[in-house]
Design a protein around this motif. Structure first.
Motif, PDB file in Angstrom:
ATOM      1  N   ALA A 134       0.815  -1.219   0.000  1.00  0.00           N
ATOM      2  CA  ALA A 134       0.000   0.000   0.000  1.00  0.00           C
ATOM      3  C   ALA A 134       0.850   1.272   0.000  1.00  0.00           C
ATOM      4  O   ALA A 134       0.329   2.363  -0.231  1.00  0.00           O
ATOM      5  N   ASN A 135       2.147   1.116   0.254  1.00  0.00           N
ATOM      6  CA  ASN A 135       3.026   2.282   0.359  1.00  0.00           C
ATOM      7  C   ASN A 135       4.325   2.040  -0.412  1.00  0.00           C
ATOM      8  O   ASN A 135       5.411   1.962   0.177  1.00  0.00           O
ATOM      9  N   PRO A 136       4.244   1.933  -1.732  1.00  0.00           N
ATOM     10  CA  PRO A 136       5.438   1.568  -2.517  1.00  0.00           C
ATOM     11  C   PRO A 136       6.547   2.609  -2.478  1.00  0.00           C
ATOM     12  O   PRO A 136       7.704   2.285  -2.784  1.00  0.00           O
ATOM     13  N   GLU A 137       6.225   3.835  -2.102  1.00  0.00           N
ATOM     14  CA  GLU A 137       7.249   4.882  -2.035  1.00  0.00           C
ATOM     15  C   GLU A 137       7.992   4.877  -0.692  1.00  0.00           C
ATOM     16  O   GLU A 137       8.987   5.578  -0.533  1.00  0.00           O
ATOM     17  N   ARG A 138       7.502   4.070   0.256  1.00  0.00           N
ATOM     18  CA  ARG A 138       8.105   3.994   1.579  1.00  0.00           C
ATOM     19  C   ARG A 138       8.789   2.621   1.744  1.00  0.00           C
ATOM     20  O   ARG A 138       8.801   1.809   0.823  1.00  0.00           O
ATOM     21  N   CYS A 139       9.342   2.381   2.901  1.00  0.00           N
ATOM     22  CA  CYS A 139       9.825   1.043   3.235  1.00  0.00           C
ATOM     23  C   CYS A 139       9.165   0.630   4.548  1.00  0.00           C
ATOM     24  O   CYS A 139       8.590   1.467   5.253  1.00  0.00           O
ATOM     25  N   VAL A 140       9.233  -0.655   4.850  1.00  0.00           N
ATOM     26  CA  VAL A 140       8.752  -1.133   6.150  1.00  0.00           C
ATOM     27  C   VAL A 140       9.976  -1.587   6.938  1.00  0.00           C
ATOM     28  O   VAL A 140      10.714  -2.483   6.509  1.00  0.00           O
ATOM     29  N   LEU A 141      10.211  -0.944   8.072  1.00  0.00           N
ATOM     30  CA  LEU A 141      11.333  -1.263   8.944  1.00  0.00           C
ATOM     31  C   LEU A 141      10.811  -2.151  10.077  1.00  0.00           C
ATOM     32  O   LEU A 141      10.022  -1.705  10.911  1.00  0.00           O
ATOM     33  N   VAL A 142      11.248  -3.410  10.089  1.00  0.00           N
ATOM     34  CA  VAL A 142      10.762  -4.379  11.075  1.00  0.00           C
ATOM     35  C   VAL A 142      11.813  -4.570  12.165  1.00  0.00           C
ATOM     36  O   VAL A 142      12.932  -5.026  11.887  1.00  0.00           O
ATOM     37  N   GLY A 143      11.461  -4.226  13.390  1.00  0.00           N
ATOM     38  CA  GLY A 143      12.322  -4.535  14.524  1.00  0.00           C
ATOM     39  C   GLY A 143      12.122  -5.986  14.928  1.00  0.00           C
ATOM     40  O   GLY A 143      10.989  -6.414  15.180  1.00  0.00           O
ATOM     41  N   ALA A 144      13.208  -6.744  14.961  1.00  0.00           N
ATOM     42  CA  ALA A 144      13.116  -8.167  15.295  1.00  0.00           C
ATOM     43  C   ALA A 144      14.399  -8.600  15.978  1.00  0.00           C
ATOM     44  O   ALA A 144      15.492  -8.236  15.552  1.00  0.00           O
ATOM     45  N   TYR A 145      14.271  -9.379  17.022  1.00  0.00           N
ATOM     46  CA  TYR A 145      15.432  -9.856  17.764  1.00  0.00           C
ATOM     47  C   TYR A 145      16.403 -10.543  16.814  1.00  0.00           C
ATOM     48  O   TYR A 145      15.992 -11.307  15.937  1.00  0.00           O
ATOM     49  N   ALA A 146      17.702 -10.273  16.971  1.00  0.00           N
ATOM     50  CA  ALA A 146      18.698 -10.686  15.978  1.00  0.00           C
ATOM     51  C   ALA A 146      18.855 -12.190  15.850  1.00  0.00           C
ATOM     52  O   ALA A 146      19.250 -12.688  14.791  1.00  0.00           O
ATOM     53  N   LEU A 147      18.560 -12.933  16.902  1.00  0.00           N
ATOM     54  CA  LEU A 147      18.660 -14.390  16.856  1.00  0.00           C
ATOM     55  C   LEU A 147      17.275 -15.005  16.919  1.00  0.00           C
ATOM     56  O   LEU A 147      16.574 -14.881  17.926  1.00  0.00           O
ATOM     57  N   GLY A 148      16.872 -15.637  15.854  1.00  0.00           N
ATOM     58  CA  GLY A 148      15.614 -16.376  15.852  1.00  0.00           C
ATOM     59  C   GLY A 148      14.469 -15.612  15.244  1.00  0.00           C
ATOM     60  O   GLY A 148      13.896 -16.030  14.227  1.00  0.00           O
ATOM     61  N   LYS A 149      14.117 -14.471  15.811  1.00  0.00           N
ATOM     62  CA  LYS A 149      12.960 -13.722  15.323  1.00  0.00           C
ATOM     63  C   LYS A 149      13.219 -13.147  13.942  1.00  0.00           C
ATOM     64  O   LYS A 149      12.363 -13.235  13.048  1.00  0.00           O
ATOM     65  N   ALA A 150      14.388 -12.546  13.733  1.00  0.00           N
ATOM     66  CA  ALA A 150      14.697 -11.947  12.437  1.00  0.00           C
ATOM     67  C   ALA A 150      14.652 -12.993  11.335  1.00  0.00           C
ATOM     68  O   ALA A 150      14.034 -12.788  10.275  1.00  0.00           O
ATOM     69  N   GLN A 151      15.280 -14.129  11.563  1.00  0.00           N
ATOM     70  CA  GLN A 151      15.320 -15.181  10.542  1.00  0.00           C
ATOM     71  C   GLN A 151      13.932 -15.787  10.318  1.00  0.00           C
ATOM     72  O   GLN A 151      13.571 -16.129   9.193  1.00  0.00           O
ATOM     73  N   ARG A 152      13.163 -15.890  11.380  1.00  0.00           N
ATOM     74  CA  ARG A 152      11.806 -16.419  11.240  1.00  0.00           C
ATOM     75  C   ARG A 152      10.938 -15.477  10.418  1.00  0.00           C
ATOM     76  O   ARG A 152      10.181 -15.921   9.535  1.00  0.00           O
ATOM     77  N   VAL A 153      11.018 -14.173  10.680  1.00  0.00           N
ATOM     78  CA  VAL A 153      10.244 -13.199   9.900  1.00  0.00           C
ATOM     79  C   VAL A 153      10.610 -13.303   8.422  1.00  0.00           C
ATOM     80  O   VAL A 153       9.731 -13.337   7.543  1.00  0.00           O
ATOM     81  N   ILE A 154      11.902 -13.375   8.139  1.00  0.00           N
ATOM     82  CA  ILE A 154      12.350 -13.453   6.747  1.00  0.00           C
ATOM     83  C   ILE A 154      11.834 -14.727   6.085  1.00  0.00           C
ATOM     84  O   ILE A 154      11.310 -14.698   4.965  1.00  0.00           O
TER      85      ILE A 154
END
Length: 332
Positions: free
Chosen positions: A162-182
């Motif tokens: 819905a916002n192609p001119e913006r980005c979405v910055l996702v805060g995610a714990y560096a071990l586990g959560k980040a990789q799971r979100v990806i």
């Protein structure tokens, strides 16, 4: 008259098993340590000898340098003194394990941190019958009932599209959560490059080395603002309001955490798009797990101990809270 599990000694800085002369998840350097998983509140550096799964040892190596470690495969049977030891999956993050201890005809399980819902980045929780189950209670209140993961990922993708001119910055714990979100994004069909904060790189590389396909990842540090418009950037929660984020193209600030169920926490963190995505069991998963494995006693290590102890007592399950400290991750 002996009490059930009286060969286990809970201390403020960890659980000690005298008959095996070994600590479990000690929060201070110890001569011999069994480690459930790689998060810093359970895996500390400086131990004389460490036993953990291969992935957990690799994670500790990234964080603390080479370990005096012995890799233990899931299901492998070890003996420490006259105590049997076995590691089984906990479903929390890559390499996470429950530690199954057998001694004097009793079985005690130290579950570490765990969850019951599907996670494409780690082995699923394995229920094991036992006499004493030592459990966390991070989300041990009935208000914490995590929504389905695909719905939260769909919210993230909807905001991006819905916002192609913006980005979405996702805060995610560096071990586990980040990789799971990806990985969840990839499973939802999002195959575009995903930009990551530099603090994520080594752990993402480790996940890939252990067979978790994360697709194309690019370093956000060297990309320009225009290049990142219309893309997802994953960063540690501490980076959401940091100077680092000012170089991003009008970011929609999101955070992936079970704590996003609490609206005030989202407001305090300046989160525009809360994503309720946790690597810990919610209330139903905690109580369903206890019902399934049917322990004679439940010991609660950390979190919202009182509610879970009360739930056990109303079902004639003996329960108590342990006075352990330093075992809770506020950013999950």
């Amino acid at each position: 008259m002996t009490k059930l599990g009286d060969w286990i000694e809970p201390h403020a800085h960890g659980i000690y098993v005298p008959a095996a002369d070994v600590w479990i998840d000690p929060s201070r350097p110890s001569p011999r340590a069994l480690v459930t998983h790689g998060h810093a509140d359970h895996a500390r550096g400086g131990h004389g000898a460490v036993w953990a799964t291969p992935a957990t040892l690799a994670i500790m190596g990234v964080r603390y340098g080479p370990q005096a470690g012995t890799a233990v495969a899931y299901g492998e049977q070890l003996v420490f003194g006259d105590v049997g030891v076995r590691f089984v999956p906990a479903g929390h993050v890559l390499g996470s394990a429950q530690i199954v201890l057998t001694h004097r005809g009793e079985t005690v399980i130290v579950s570490g941190d765990y969850k019951r819902r599907a996670d494409p980045t780690c082995a699923p929780f394995e229920p094991v019958k036992c006499d004493v189950f030592i459990t966390e209670a991070t989300f041990g209140l009935p208000v914490f009932r995590h929504p389905d993961t695909p719905g939260e990922i769909a919210k993230l993708l909807a905001a991006l599209h819905a916002n192609p001119e913006r980005c979405v910055l996702v805060g995610a714990y560096a071990l586990g959560k980040a990789q799971r979100v990806i990985r969840e994004l990839r499973d939802a069909g999002h195959q575009d490059p995903i930009y990551i904060h530099g603090a994520m790189q080594k752990l993402c590389d480790l996940y890939v080395a252990h067979g978790v396909d994360l697709g194309e990842l690019r370093p956000a540090t060297v990309a320009n603002k225009a290049e990142m418009a219309g893309h997802i950037i994953v960063a540690p929660p501490s980076a959401l309001q940091d100077r680092w984020s000012r170089r991003l193209p009008d970011p929609i600030t999101a955070m992936a955490s079970g704590w996003m169920r609490v609206r005030q926490r989202a407001v305090q963190r300046g989160v525009e798009l809360p994503l309720i995505l946790s690597d810990h069991a919610d209330w139903d998963e905690l109580t369903d797990t206890l019902t399934e494995i049917a322990p004679k006693e439940v010991w609660v290590t950390h979190g919202r101990e009182e509610a879970l102890v009360h739930w056990c007592m109303t079902r004639q399950i003996k329960a108590r809270a342990l006075a352990l400290s330093g075992y809770e991750d506020e950013d999950d």
